[in-house]
Enzyme design. Structure first.
Site: not given
Ligand code: NAP
Length: 245
Positions: A146, A159
């Site tokens: 991130s 985070y």
């Molecule tokens: P999201 O829509 O909330 O999706 C999170 C994903 O992680 C879901 O598929 C969830 O699947 C999975 N997950 C969470 N806990 C888990 C566990 N214990 N075991 C297995 N899977 C798990 O979030 P996102 O924004 O797509 O985030 C994806 C990545 O991008 C993360 O690492 C986040 O930190 C990073 N990121 C996001 C942003 C942003 O602005 N959105 C910015 C920078 C980085 P289940 O709930 O089905 O397990």
């Protein structure tokens, strides 16, 4: 969904957090370009829907219900993937959770939970995957960290600490496995339009956020490099955010 290229034919990938958000886009994108993809997350219904989308256009995917905070689940994820396709070329550590608020109000339980999912899980998956990745002349680990893996924002200390941990691991690991032809990349996005961004930055107008597909395009770029050039880290920011900070 439609197939886009065969750039990743004969390539096997694991994508964690493939049930929704950024991970779903990464999984679909790798599959559209020929990869066989192991879809890992906890929500089986959502995983099945991603699998169906991939299979509907002739792609290959398996669902492996995985809680990445459980070591045995990660061991099983790698085992099941290699049993299915006999190899492993690409690992995308994408699953992640947020916990936002002042550090002074953060509990030890919140700290442990976020670290278990965001930092410990990528360590475990890398450890389990490396013996298989080593068997390929070129293979890839892509860690979705991130912008807060590089900087710090108020109310995001936990985070941010978890993402800095993965950045540090990525830098050291890249040196350890360079001799094995394994490239370790970090992708560091700012706000992306997913459920997580809604929690982290409820103040932001969603229309200015990046789209999950834009992160997936960057991952595809990284894992399809054929030449000698390596881009270790890619920072991505919203167009409306401040450049070069
Ligand atoms: P999201 O829509 O909330 O999706 C999170 C994903 O992680 C879901 O598929 C969830 O699947 C999975 N997950 C969470 N806990 C888990 C566990 N214990 N075991 C297995 N899977 C798990 O979030 P996102 O924004 O797509 O985030 C994806 C990545 O991008 C993360 O690492 C986040 O930190 C990073 N990121 C996001 C942003 C942003 O602005 N959105 C910015 C920078 C980085 P289940 O709930 O089905 O397990």
């Amino acid at each position: 969904m439609h197939m886009e290229s065969n750039l990743l034919n004969n390539t096997v990938a694991i994508v964690t957090g493939a049930s929704r958000g950024i991970g779903r886009s990464i999984a679909l994108t790798l599959a559209r370009n020929g990869a066989c993809v192991a879809l890992a997350a906890r929500n089986e219904t959502q995983l099945r829907s991603v699998q169906a989308e991939i299979e509907a256009c002739g792609g290959n995917a398996i669902c492996v219900v995985t809680d990445v905070s459980v070591e045995a689940d990660i061991v099983a994820l790698v085992r099941r993937t290699v049993e299915q396709w006999g190899r492993l070329d690409v690992v995308v550590n994408n699953a992640g959770i947020g916990s936002f608020g002042p550090l002074a109000e953060t509990t030890a339980g919140q700290w442990d939970r976020v670290m278990a999912v965001n930092a410990r899980a990528p360590f475990l998956l890398c450890r389990e995957a490396i013996p298989h990745l080593r068997r390929q002349p070129r293979s890839f680990i892509v860690n979705i960290t991130s912008v807060v893996g590089v900087k710090g924002y108020a109310n995001q200390a936990l985070y941010s600490a978890s993402k800095h941990a993965v950045m540090g691991m990525s830098k050291a690991l890249a040196k350890e496995v360079q001799k094995d032809g394994i490239r370790v990349h970090a992708v560091c996005p700012g706000g992306v339009d997913t459920d997580l961004a809604g929690q982290a930055r409820p103040d932001l107008d969603r229309s200015v956020l990046m789209q999950p597909q834009e992160v997936a395009d960057v991952v595809l770029f990284l894992v399809t490099r054929q030449g000698n050039a390596v881009v270790d880290q890619i920072d991505m920011r919203r167009e409306s955010s401040t450049p070069w900070v």
